[in-house]
Structure formats: structure tokens, C-alpha cells
Scaffold this motif. Structure first.
Motif, mmCIF file in Angstrom:
data_model
loop_
_atom_site.group_PDB
_atom_site.id
_atom_site.type_symbol
_atom_site.label_atom_id
_atom_site.label_comp_id
_atom_site.label_asym_id
_atom_site.label_seq_id
_atom_site.Cartn_x
_atom_site.Cartn_y
_atom_site.Cartn_z
ATOM 1 N N CYS A 292 0.820 -1.215 0.000
ATOM 2 C CA CYS A 292 0.000 0.000 0.000
ATOM 3 C C CYS A 292 0.849 1.258 0.000
ATOM 4 N N TYR A 293 2.098 1.164 0.432
ATOM 5 C CA TYR A 293 2.937 2.351 0.455
ATOM 6 C C TYR A 293 3.376 2.726 -0.956
ATOM 7 N N HIS A 294 3.214 3.990 -1.300
ATOM 8 C CA HIS A 294 3.685 4.501 -2.584
ATOM 9 C C HIS A 294 4.245 5.879 -2.295
ATOM 10 N N GLU A 295 5.432 6.157 -2.824
ATOM 11 C CA GLU A 295 6.096 7.400 -2.445
ATOM 12 C C GLU A 295 5.235 8.629 -2.726
ATOM 13 N N ALA A 296 4.496 8.592 -3.818
ATOM 14 C CA ALA A 296 3.696 9.759 -4.166
ATOM 15 C C ALA A 296 2.499 9.915 -3.238
ATOM 16 N N MET A 297 2.053 8.823 -2.640
ATOM 17 C CA MET A 297 0.821 8.892 -1.858
ATOM 18 C C MET A 297 1.030 8.694 -0.368
ATOM 19 N N GLY A 298 2.226 8.329 0.006
ATOM 20 C CA GLY A 298 2.520 8.208 1.420
ATOM 21 C C GLY A 298 2.062 6.898 2.025
ATOM 22 N N PRO A 299 2.324 6.725 3.335
ATOM 23 C CA PRO A 299 1.983 5.466 3.988
ATOM 24 C C PRO A 299 0.518 5.392 4.378
ATOM 25 N N LEU A 300 0.033 4.176 4.511
ATOM 26 C CA LEU A 300 -1.349 3.972 4.927
ATOM 27 C C LEU A 300 -1.426 2.894 6.004
ATOM 28 N N GLY A 301 -0.545 1.901 5.899
ATOM 29 C CA GLY A 301 -0.568 0.824 6.887
ATOM 30 C C GLY A 301 -1.707 -0.143 6.691
ATOM 31 N N ALA A 302 -2.194 -0.267 5.467
ATOM 32 C CA ALA A 302 -3.357 -1.113 5.216
ATOM 33 C C ALA A 302 -2.983 -2.558 4.912
#
Lengths: 163, 765, 172
Positions: free
Chosen positions: B37-47
Motif C-alpha cells: 500500500c505504500y507509494h512514495e507519491a501517496m505516502g503510507p497507509l498501513g493497510a
């Protein structure tokens, strides 16, 4: 469509929050009540419109929560707990009894649109299992006999005036 | 700069910034922690719970399992990625994610570049132990670009986070809960966003795949790629076109920190199929006879020499190209120089020429900072003037959406509402030609309503940015915007200014030292003074100012990659390879010179247009001219860093060019006309010459026609859907759309290239 | 020296009275073990449709790069090889392709009689490779276990699949 004054009331409610989106759940609750216990596509669209979020967003919230119904339900929604305590105390018997008496399976609605039968995971009443809810009423230590009595009472009540 | 601290990762000490995301730290250092779920453009989510590692706050403290993407680095932290329990945990997460995976990798288009495949292999999960039936989903039709296969979903939420949160699209959602989460539209339908193609790259599995690539599918490892620069607009996104056999199969964005990082627009992604057109040229054609390119070059050189000796040097002129490289345009001047001529016109009209040349010289003077795409994302005030960003420079639009997400106020002054308008703090609809006046009012500081609002916001902004279109040929507007930016620019508060252009290399040719007004050349061609025209990669016969000249000129040489009106008319046609197979240098909107490279594939021409022209010059006996051919003689550019422009390598961040000359004064604004003014409406899909020929883009393009404001339509007794005949006033007629989003007093003319939407070329054996 | 000659002659003499071991190939066919790695075929599903889904794995694994194919989507939803060429002049019969094949389509057979005098004849096309039988795996059908829709097999109808979910359902 809900009448203009209700619409305005709902919209004003959303204005109380920093982000209007916070009011979405409340608006959906009000619309569910208004539209006879469940949210049809129009209701979700209307909620999105009132709150000012995208329709996809409103649909996401409406389908996320158990107590928002996106499919038609009857006048009384019976939810039977099938979690551990109730399971040990014989909720299967209760479910079987209900299915037999109402002539429907889990998830179905009676032909007269009076009852909808749904399972639920824990009503937080484990010390009085098995338990179930009919509408907003909680019934605990349910037996087939006590259930019959309750259903007789509800059936004999006049139908609530349609909104 | 954040404080530097030391953390221990798997027994090795590393220096990192305090508060940095542990997962990003590890990825940057080349350690691959499985993640979804982590993507540099969208940041962390921890999902997804996959990036777990054993993390202890200090060496002497007990560690516990934490998601690295959700943990910030602190001093002395001990991170154990290869901890036994963490490894086991990650494996079990993958096993859970794979429970419902549909066992269709052999026919899945993600195969070979699938994150789920990679992560499954890394975590060594092999067997599905459960015997429960798999959950399934029905797919949706999402339009001609993106294919939906919901069964493959692992609910990482990247798609909705990209589409809704990042690109601010509204028609893709996540529905349901628990193990029943669905990602899609409410109903079947074409995805509305102009950036929907990025879903393909963002999705770690094969839920969203490229529908066009699917039709001619080949595994990514079989694709031949050469890093290139997109040709669909003036932003100059870096791309990776993938070829196999005789065709371009797909285009993917290539990472470049200075331009685009992960994303690109749908026009760029799907607009490259013009390369495969059945009408692509592979042989030379001289007076109706097909021949090898080399023989064609001989014939053309002989004929040109003949004309030059018979009618003098002035009888030959060139028409340069805004979509060809600096090298090709320079080679054109070399050919002309060899014939003794120096007459070149690169633009379609004098108005366009003035606007673009002024804008390019302002940019290249480097008096004001020009924001790059990453810079635009950080702006805290955006003013867009004169055009529709989404249609004319799509990736600028996406960058501005990021600024809008950071609560930057966005103001738009243009004759027609575009898809960016719904995010605008305020937008002003004004007739074409009047924008300059409004910009001047903003600069003057007075005014009321909109003007006052913009002026106040500009005053309080810390990093303001002003964007202006040059596609509508309004040099007065270009000048007015420059004045505004200059007045707002102070030493401690730089004001960014960016102009965007019609084609990929318009900014480059606008800095050419020699460039004439096309009207002058057209007039001379019609009067017979000019006997021969050398047309470089340009459908000049479709340009109003030049159509007649092409038709009447005695000898027209067309150098292009595909058949068009000009090659049909031309006396001699020399084929060149299409942009994605070609090489050269182009200048994007910020004046960044970027080199692109290509590869030769069978079934098409073999030479780049620059090579074709240099060959002609050689045949004319001008080896000396070729030897002495210097960019800096042809173009008024040097690089800021002093690096030679032709020393730029493919894939580096390019170099910002600088021009020595000061911007010339803009012409004074034309008096605002009281009547109706024609305005060309550019659309994201269908208005750009090359991409419009690509079948999926042609499918998404709106119909050509006219647009009027409801009031104007009423006063002219015209209604929606009617055929409006305005031939007398404006020389146009067409189906009328009444658009309340169009300024009063504007006649909108949709620019839709008549696409030759031939079926995709058969893949030959 | 005479002694060495006699040793040689002794061996010759011994073989003179043995039965000849010549195989009368091609009149007499040799016994080839069933798992022999010979001529490559593309097999079919139990329902008679071609098994190859054009996944390119055989092409990727082939150490001598003698396989070349191009995928296409059939109107019924199946992905098949539009073109499938194996250059047997180059093939080394290593059997990697068979191991890599996720659908049991490509199989090596106990046939080696492919000699020809024309080199280009050794490039076998799809029609030369495709057979109608299932080969070594009589019961496997990729399309029936994968979650992709094809004609006459909707979502949820594959082996061990639940009916398509509905996120709007009132049931949990």
C-alpha cells in the motif's frame, strides 16, 4: 427526494463540522429512516448532494456499515446474534424457529414486507444469550416460546403510518 | 534540513533524517522490504500489513512488530527486517492476501511486473492451504483505456488514493467492508479523469491493466525500450516506449526527478499509437515514384540545387517543425544555408509566432524563476491565465491539483471552463483578448471582486506561481503576465512564471535566431517568388495560413513519418522515423533541454528527420556547413550550467537553457472588440496532431463543432444541437453546443484533428 | 609386436561369432521411452480447445530462444497464441518449456524423426504444433480453474469459486 425543509435541516447540520463530510453518516441515517428503513440509489445520491461529497464517497460509507441497508428491508428487521456466546446457548435453534415461523431464510424479507431476517456478530449482551434485536428493541435470553409471544405482539400491532 | 540520526537496520548502522519513514529509508538504501500500500507519491497507509519488521526504540529495549511504513525514524532505533517472527508474519500476510487470488497469472497482463508476484516470491509463500471457495467479483467496463479485473484485488487502496486523493477524480470509489471491498465506479462507464492510465502503474496487481496493450500483449521483458520524451504537449514528460516486432506496444512514464516522477497523462500514455499507423511512411516518393530513401534524397538534392541555380537562393524556403527536435530544425537551416537561403518559418501564424517567441525569450532570460513540475506542486498560489491547462498541458494540471490539495488558492482567467475549474477558488470567464486587461488590473493592485481577490491572495502568498497559455496567439497577454509576475517577484519571495506551448518543441524553435512570419512566406510562395518549400515534420497543408501556399508552390518536399495532407500534395516525400523511434533534443515549457533516444524497428523508415536533412545537405556539397553546425548559431541558447546543449544525455535531468537577448516588448493589446471573438478550444483528447491519430484517443475525442454562450446563442436565434453557419463572419460552420461555461462574446471552435482512425496494424510474422 | 596383433585378432574373432547388433531402422522402429524429449507439440484441453494461453513463459525460459509467439484475445474471452513458431533447427530439446508451461500445453513427445533437407522446414508453426489430444495430463483445464471469464463460464463458475459477491448486500 426529501422535502426542502428536511434537506435544509440536514445541510445545516453538516455546516456544524469543520469538514462537511463528517455529517455524512448522520445524513445517511436520517435518509434511511425517511426512505422506509433502507437506502436506495437515489437516497445515496441525495446524501452525497446534501453533504457535498462525491457519490462514490457516499456509496462507500453507505456500504461500509452494517446498519445501513442498501437492499430493501421489511418493516421490522430482526437481527439474530450468531457469535460465540449465543452460538453456545443455542442461537441455531432460534434461527431455525424464526425461519420456520416466518417462512424465510436468513437475509430474506417476508412476502408481506413485515420482517427481514439478518444475522449479526455480537450485540454486546453475551451474559444474556441468546439474544436478538427486532427494530431497536433488544431481546435477551430468547427461547422459541418467548419469541413467538413477542412476534404475536408485534404482528397484532397496527402498521406504523407510512411517512 | 532535519537532524541527522543513526539507526541500526539489520545489524548495520545507517545515518538517516530524524522522522523519516523507515520503509522509505530501507527502499532508498536498496533493501527491499515487501510492501503494497505504500507509494512514495501517496505516502503510507498501513493497510496491507506487509512491511512489518521488528523495531526496538533502542538497542537495550525489547523490539516489537511494527509496520515500517507507519514508523518514523528516531535516534538509536534498532530495526530487524529479517527477524524470524517478522519474516513469518509477512509470509502469513501474503498467504492471506492470496486466499482469493484467482490463479490467472498466465493470462494476466501484469505478469512480469507484478508486485504481488514479486512479494509472494520474496516471502516464499507457495501453497494455498485453505479449501474454502474463492471470493469472486464482476468486472466493470471502464472505457477504452483501462481494463478491470477485480478478482485480482488485494485491497491495498492504492487506486482510490491515487485516483481520488491524488488526481482528485470523483468517479472511482471503494465500496463495502471486511473481506468484501470493491474498487470501481458506481456503474459501468468511461473513467472521467484525464489521468486514469496511472491506475495501471499504481495497482500492484493486475486489477487495472492497459486495455490497448492487452490487445497486442507481450511480456514486459520482451519489449525493446529506449528512453524518450513525450511528444504530446510541451511539458516534456519522460517516457519509456516499448516496442516489439514492428510495433509500438505501450508507453510508460519514466522517472525523472526534475520532470515527471511516477505519472503521466492519458494523452501521452495512449497517444503514441500513431507510430503504428498503416499510413506510416517507409519509402521515399518522388514525382509519384516510390524509391529507397537514399535515392529520394539524391533526387531531392538535385532538384533543389537546380531550382537554386535557376531562380536564385531566395526561391527556396523551409517550414520548420514544432514537434521535431532542435537537431532536425537546425539541419533544415543547414540545407537552406547550403542553397544560399535563410528563410524559415516554424509557426502557423504571426500571432502564434509572436506569442511563443516572446514567452520563450522571457523564460530563457531566467529573470524570473520557472517552476518545474515538482516546484508547481509546492506552490501556495496559482493563477492560470488564457487557456485550459488540462487540455493544453495535462501534467501541469496534475501538478496544480497537488498544490490545491495543500490548500493553495487557484484562480483561473480564461474564456472557457475546463475540468480544473471545479477546484478553483475563483474563476473568471472573459472573452478572448480581454485577459491581458484583467491581468494588468491585477498587477495594478486596484479593482474589485475577482481582481481584488487575486491581488490580495498573490500578496500574501509565499511561493506564488503564474501560468499562461501561448496556444491562442495572444502576445499582449504573454507580456501582461510577465509584467504581473515581475511586479510580484521580490528577492525574498520569488514569483514563478511558466508559459506552456502548443507542441513538444515549440519552446525550442521559438528561440531560433532565424524565423519568419509564415504569412510572409505564404505570400511569396503564392506570388511565385518562392519556388520550393522544404516542409519538415509538419502538416502545413492543414494550416490555414499555409494551405494555399503548399497547393500553389511549384516544388514541395515533405519530410514526415506518416501520410497527411502535405505528403499527399508534395512533389517529393522523404520518410523519417516517428518521434519515439527518433532521437534528438527538445525544449519543454520551462526551457529544459532534454535528450531523447529511439530505436529502429523493422517496417518503418530508417532515418530520423535530422539525418534525412543532413544527408540532403551533404549531397548539396555542404560538408563544411554540417561540420560547423552549432546549436548556438541556430538557436539563441546556452545552458545555465554552461554545459553544451548537445552534451545532454538521455535520461538525465536535462539542462535549463538561457538566452542572452532580453525579451522584446510585447505588442500593445488590441482594443477589446465589441463583437464576437473566435477562440480555439483545445481538448485533452483529439486536439493534438499526433496523439489524435491514436485510436483510443480518437475514440475519446469529442465531435468537432462550435460552442456559444447561452445568451449569445439566444441573441443569434441558435439552439443546442443545431447546425450553425457562421461562414460569413468567421469562416466556420458546424454543430453548435450551447455551453454556459463559455464567456460571453466568444465563439468557441473545437480543434479536433480529423483522425485517421485506421485499425491497428496487423502484427506481422 | 606379433603378440599385440594376435590380441587384436582375438577380439575380431570373438565378434565374428556373435549375433549382429545392427538395428534395422527405419524398417524396425526403436523403443523410445515415453518421457523421451523429442518433437514438441501443443496439446488441447479435455474440451478440445487449445490449451496454450500465450503466456510467453516458454519463450522466456528457452535457453536457445527458438520459440517466438504473439498473443491475441479471442472474442470468447480466451487468450490464445496468434502465432506460435518453434525453430527446431535451433531447439536443443532440453524440455525447459514443458516445465515452465503453466497450462500443460507445451509437451515433448517421443518422436525424433524430423529430418529434412530444407532448413526453413524446421520452423514449425502453430498449425504444425497443435494436436487435438491432451497429452500427458488428460484432465487439466486451465480455464476451468482460473478466475477469468470466458464464454459459457461466468465469474464464480470456475472450480472452487463462490458466486460473485455483492457489496450492497444486507448480509454480512
Amino acid at each position: 427526494m426529501v422535502p426542502e425543509h428536511i434537506r435544509k435541516e440536514l445541510s445545516d447540520h453538516c455546516a456544524h463540522y469543520d469538514s462537511r463530510r463528517v455529517g455524512l453518516i448522520w445524513v445517511l441515517q436520517q435518509l434511511q429512516e425517511y426512505y422506509g428503513g433502507w437506502l436506495n440509489d437515489d437516497a445515496v445520491r441525495e446524501a452525497a448532494d446534501i453533504v457535498g461529497v462525491t457519490e462514490a464517497d457516499a456509496e462507500g460509507v453507505a456500504t461500509f456499515y452494517n446498519w445501513f441497508f442498501r437492499e430493501p428491508v421489511g418493516e421490522n428487521v430482526i437481527v439474530v446474534c450468531d457469535s460465540i456466546s449465543c452460538h453456545l446457548c443455542g442461537c441455531d435453534k432460534i434461527t431455525a424457529h424464526l425461519e420456520k415461523r416466518l417462512g424465510i431464510k436468513m437475509g430474506e424479507t417476508t412476502a408481506d414486507k413485515k420482517y427481514t431476517l439478518l444475522p449479526v456478530v455480537c450485540l454486546g449482551n453475551c451474559d444474556k444469550s441468546p439474544c436478538l434485536m427486532i427494530g431497536d428493541e433488544l431481546y435477551d435470553n430468547v427461547t422459541p416460546e418467548s419469541l413467538d409471544k413477542t412476534l404475536d405482539e408485534i404482528s397484532s400491532k397496527p402498521k406504523a403510518a407510512a411517512k | 534540513m532535519a537532524e541527522k540520526i543513526k539507526v541500526t537496520i539489520d545489524g548495520t548502522e545507517h545515518e538517516v533524517e530524524a522522522g523519516e519513514n523507515i520503509l522509505q529509508v530501507c527502499l532508498d538504501k536498496g533493501m527491499l522490504i515487501p510492501h503494497f500500500c505504500y507509494h512514495e507519491a501517496m505516502g503510507p497507509l498501513g493497510a496491507c500489513r506487509l512491511c512489518a519488521a521488528n523495531i526496538a526504540p533502542a538497542a537495550d529495549k525489547p523490539g516489537r512488530l511494527e509496520m515500517t511504513c507507519m514508523t518514523r525514524a528516531s535516534a538509536g532505533m534498532v530495526i530487524n527486517v529479517n527477524d524470524e517472527y517478522a519474516t513469518k508474519f509477512r509470509k502469513s500476510v501474503i498467504e492471506d492476501l492470496m486466499l482469493n487470488h484467482p490463479h490467472d497469472c498466465p493470462v494476466c497482463d501484469e505478469g512480469g511486473e507484478c508486485m504481488l508476484q514479486d512479494m509472494t516470491v520474496i516471502t516464499e509463500h507457495q501453497h494455498r492451504r485453505t479449501r474454502f471457495p474463492k471470493r469472486t467479483w464482476k468486472n466493470q467496463y471502464l472505457g477504452p483505456l483501462v481494463h478491470h479485473e477485480m478478482n485480482r484485488c488485494i485491497t491495498c487502496y492504492r487506486c482510490v488514493r491515487y485516483y481520488g486523493d491524488y488526481a482528485l477524480g470523483s468517479d472511482l470509489g471503494a465500496y463495502g467492508s471486511r473481506n468484501r471491498v470493491y474498487f470501481g465506479r458506481l456503474n459501468d462507464g468511461v473513467l472521467e479523469s484525464e489521468f486514469s492510465g496511472n491506475l495501471i502503474d499504481v495497482c500492484p496487481t493486475g486489477v487495472f491493466t492497459n486495455k490497448r496493450f492487452r490487445e497486442v500483449y507481450t511480456r514486459p521483458w520482451d519489449l525493446q525500450t529506449a528512453r524518450s520524451v513525450c511528444v504530446s504537449c510541451s511539458v516534456g514528460c519522460n517516457v519509456l516506449p516499448g516496442f516489439r516486432h514492428t510495433d509500438l506496444r505501450r508507453i510508460k512514464p519514466a522517472e525523472n526527478d526534475a520532470v515527471n516522477k511516477y505519472f503521466m497523462c492519458d494523452r501521452g500514455r495512449y497517444g503514441g499509437e500513431f507510430v503504428n499507423l498503416p499510413s506510416r511512411l517507409s519509402d521515399a516518393r518522388v514525382s509519384g515514384t516510390s524509391m529507397m530513401t537514399e535515392d529520394g534524397i539524391d533526387a531531392v538534392a538535385a532538384q533543389l540545387k537546380d531550382i537554386a541555380t535557376k531562380h536564385g537562393a531566395g526561391a527556396i524556403a523551409g517550414l520548420g517543425s514544432q514537434r521535431a527536435s532542435l537537431e532536425a530544425n537546425a539541419a533544415l537551416t543547414a540545407v537552406l544555408k547550403a542553397l544560399g537561403s535563410d528563410r524559415v518559418a516554424c509557426f502557423g501564424s504571426q500571432a502564434d509566432r509572436e506569442a511563443a517567441r516572446l514567452a520563450a525569450s522571457i523564460t530563457a532570460s531566467r529573470e524570473l524563476p520557472t517552476p518545474s513540475l515538482p516546484g508547481l506542486e509546492k506552490a501556495d498560489f496559482v493563477l492560470s491565465v488564457g487557456g485550459d491547462l488540462t487540455a493544453e498541458a495535462p501534467m501541469l494540471d496534475l501538478a496544480i491539483r497537488q498544490a490545491v490539495r495543500q490548500k493553495a488558492p487557484l484562480f483561473i482567467v480564461s474564456p472557457r471552463a475546463g475540468s480544473l475549474d471545479k477546484f478553483a477558488t475563483a474563476s473568471l470567464r472573459t472573452a478572448p483578448g480581454t485577459e491581458a486587461g484583467i491581468v494588468k488590473e491585477i498587477a495594478a493592485g486596484g479593482g474589485k471582486d475577482f481582481v481584488a481577490q487575486v491581488a490580495t491572495a498573490l500578496k500574501s502568498a509565499k511561493s506564488p506561481v503564474i501560468l499562461c497559455s501561448t496556444l491562442h496567439g495572444d502576445a499582449a497577454l504573454v507580456g501582461a503576465v510577465y509584467q504581473l509576475a515581475k511586479s510580484a517577484n521580490t528577492a525574498d519571495r520569488p514569483c514563478g512564471l511558466a508559459y506552456y506551448y502548443k507542441s513538444a518543441n515549440t519552446a525550442g524553435v521559438a528561440l531560433a535566431r532565424k524565423d519568419e512570419s509564415p504569412e510572409a512566406i505564404a505570400a511569396d510562395a503564392k506570388s511565385g517568388k518562392i519556388k520550393a518549400l522544404v516542409v519538415l515534420e509538419r502538416n502545413a497543408a492543414a494550416e490555414p495560413a499555409l494551405a494555399e501556399a503548399i497547393a500553389q508552390c511549384e516544388y514541395v518536399v515533405a519530410i514526415d513519418c506518416y501520410e497527411n495532407a502535405t505528403t499527399n500534395d508534395a512533389s517529393a516525400v522523404l520518410p523519417c522515423v516517428a518521434h519515439y523511434q527518433s532521437f534528438g533534443t527538445i525544449l519543454n515549457f520551462e526551457g529544459r533541454a532534454q535528450h531523447f533516444s529511439g530505436l529502429n524497428i523493422p517496417g518503418s523508415a530508417t532515418m530520423a528527420s535530422s539525418e534525412v536533412l543532413l544527408n540532403i545537405a551533404e549531397r548539396l556539397g555542404a560538408s563544411e556547413i554540417i561540420q560547423g553546425l552549432d546549436f548556438h548559431d541556430v538557436y539563441d541558447i546556452t545552458t545555465e550550467s554552461g554545459k553544451a546543449v548537445d552534451g545532454i544525455r538521455t535520461g538525465d535531468s536535462g539542462a535549463l537553457v538561457k538566452s542572452d537577448s532580453k525579451p522584446t516588448a510585447p505588442p500593445s493589446a488590441k482594443p477589446a472588440s465589441t463583437g464576437m471573438v473566435a477562440w480555439h478550444i483545445h481538448h485533452t483528447f483529439g486536439s493534438e496532431e499526433l496523439s489524435a491519430m491514436s485510436p483510443p484517443i480518437a475514440e475519446l475525442a469529442p465531435a468537432a463543432g462550435l460552442e456559444l454562450n447561452p445568451e449569445d446563442a439566444k441573441s443569434r436565434n441558435l439552439s443546442d444541437g443545431q447546425n450553425a453557419d457562421l461562414t460569413k463572419e468567421f469562416g466556420v460552420s458546424g454543430l453548435l453546443t450551447v455551453n454556459a461555461g463559455l464567456a460571453k462574446g466568444t465563439l468557441g471552435i473545437r480543434v479536433i484533428q480529423t483522425a485517421v482512425s485506421a485499425p491497428r496494424k496487423e502484427v506481422t510474422a | 609386436m606379433i603378440r599385440e596383433m594376435l590380441t587384436g585378432l582375438k577380439i575380431t574373432a570373438r565378434y565374428m561369432f556373435r549375433r549382429p547388433i545392427t538395428n534395422f531402422y527405419p524398417e524396425e522402429k526403436p523403443m523410445i521411452p515415453p518421457r523421451w524429449r523429442g518433437r514438441i507439440v501443443l496439446t488441447s484441453d479435455p474440451d478440445g480447445e487449445e490449451r496454450c494461453v500465450a503466456c510467453y513463459l516458454c519463450q522466456a525460459v528457452c535457453p536457445v530462444q527458438c520459440i517466438d509467439l504473439q498473443a491475441e484475445n479471442r472474442p470468447d474471452g480466451r487468450r490464445v497464441a496468434k502465432r506460435f513458431d518453434i525453430n527446431f533447427a535451433r531447439c536443443i530439446f532440453c524440455g525447459f518449456c514443458e516445465e515452465a508451461c503453466p497450462t500443460y500445453s507445451i509437451q515433448l513427445t517421443p518422436d525424433f524423426e524430423m529430418a529434412t533437407t530444407v532448413r526453413t522446414d524446421l520452423v514449425y508453426h502453430k498449425e504444425d504444433l497443435q494436436i487435438s489430444g491432451t497429452g500427458k495430463h488428460p484432465n487439466y483445464s486451465f480455464w476451468q480453474v482460473s478466475g477469468v471469464t470466458i464464454k459459457d463460464k461466468e465469474k464464480g463458475e470456475a472450480i472452487n469459486e463462490a458466486a460473485p459477491s455483492n457489496y450492497r448486500s444486507n448480509l454480512p
